[in-house]
Each structure stands twice: as C-alpha cells, then as structure tokens.
Write an enzyme that holds these catalytic residues in place. Structure first.
Site, short mmCIF file in Angstrom:
data_model
loop_
_atom_site.label_atom_id
_atom_site.label_comp_id
_atom_site.label_asym_id
_atom_site.label_seq_id
_atom_site.Cartn_x
_atom_site.Cartn_y
_atom_site.Cartn_z
N GLY A 61 8.79 2.13 48.56
CA GLY A 61 7.75 1.68 49.49
C GLY A 61 7.68 2.47 50.77
O GLY A 61 6.93 2.13 51.68
N HIS A 62 8.43 3.57 50.87
CA HIS A 62 8.53 4.32 52.15
C HIS A 62 8.42 5.81 51.89
O HIS A 62 9.42 6.51 51.97
CB HIS A 62 9.87 4.00 52.81
CG HIS A 62 10.05 4.52 54.19
ND1 HIS A 62 10.75 5.68 54.46
CD2 HIS A 62 9.63 4.06 55.39
CE1 HIS A 62 10.78 5.88 55.77
NE2 HIS A 62 10.11 4.92 56.35
N PHE A 63 7.43 6.40 51.61
CA PHE A 63 6.06 5.94 51.50
C PHE A 63 5.58 6.25 50.10
O PHE A 63 6.02 7.26 49.53
CB PHE A 63 5.19 6.67 52.53
CG PHE A 63 5.64 6.38 53.95
CD1 PHE A 63 5.21 5.25 54.61
CD2 PHE A 63 6.53 7.23 54.59
CE1 PHE A 63 5.62 4.98 55.90
CE2 PHE A 63 6.94 6.97 55.89
CZ PHE A 63 6.50 5.84 56.54
#
Length: 165
Positions: A61-63
């Site tokens: 999720g990053h990124f």
C-alpha cells in the site's frame, strides 16, 4: 583473525535466526522486522538483516504504483536491533519491563524497494544501567540507505502509570 572482541570475526561470531530473535523482542507480525542477526558482540555492535518483499502489507500500500519500503519501518528495524543489543549487553527484559525509544535521529539517502536486502549495523555509543545510546547505518549492497542515532530506556510497566490496555 584478531583477538580484539570489537572486531567481527569467525572466532567471536554470534548469530540469531528468526526464532531466537522472537525470544529477545516482544514484537510480532506485522511489527517484527528483523529476519536475522548476522553477528553481535555484547557492549560493542550488532549486525542484522531484513529482506523486503512485495508481499509485506505496508509495501503493497506504499505506494501501489511504485512500491517503497516505508522509512518508518526501517526506523523500527533499527530500534529492534538496538533492543536486542541492549539486552545481550546487559540482561533480558523481565516480564514486567519495556524498552522505550527516548529519541531517534535519522537520515535517509536512498529508497528501499521490494527485493532489497537491508543490512543494519549498530554500535554502542554509551551504555548506562537503564539507558542505551547507539548509532548505525543501513545499507543495501554496500550502498548506504540510512543513518541513525537513538537511545532506549528500560522501564517497569507499572512505573508508566495506569495501563489502558
């Protein structure tokens, strides 16, 4: 090899696998970052390693468009290395004790991405009864990615006031 205990060598080499690391840290998935301790000399230094995978939730999720290992997680891996060195240099934490980061200064030089193997080397700057000052750096393939300076304190949980958990 040298008889100087401050030098890492086969004669003085100590290591820890993941199972042993869990006996020194209270952290668990997903907050346990170290995969291995490659070497340590109590009161002197510790070398640890973590391997970054695209499967780590924080990386996913990053990124999403360009996966980057969060600097906050790298800072936590550095602190976990310090927690282990603090204990092997003094004594294991009692069941009613905690280690807390008093302060941390960090500088990041390069991003860390999936597939990178990060080696963290920390050294003792000062060791007191209940406080530990240390510094170090993180590298990927001998390229510096971060430098840190921090301190930890050892406290009894009861001394921290009312526990909300």
């Amino acid at each position: 090899m040298s008889d100087d205990p401050s030098r890492l060598s086969d004669d003085h080499s100590r290591s820890m696998g993941f199972t042993e690391i869990k006996t020194w840290l209270r952290h668990r998935h997903p907050m346990l970052y170290l995969d291995r301790v490659l070497d340590y000399v109590p009161g002197v230094r510790l070398v640890s390693r973590l391997t970054v995978s695209a499967q780590i939730d924080a990386v996913a999720g990053h990124f999403p468009e360009r996966a980057i290992y969060p600097a906050s997680h790298l800072s936590q891996a550095f602190a976990q290395s310090g927690i282990i060195l603090f204990q092997v240099s003094t004594s294991k934490l009692a069941d009613d004790e905690l280690t807390l980061v008093g302060a941390m200064n960090s500088r990041f030089f390069r991003i860390v991405t999936p597939g990178d193997t990060v080696t963290i080397t920390i050294t003792v700057d000062r060791l007191l009864d209940d406080a530990f000052f240390f510094s170090g750096r993180a590298v990927v393939d001998s390229t510096p990615v971060a430098a840190f300076r921090a301190n930890l304190v050892r406290r009894k949980a009861a001394d921290m006031g009312h526990q909300w958990w």
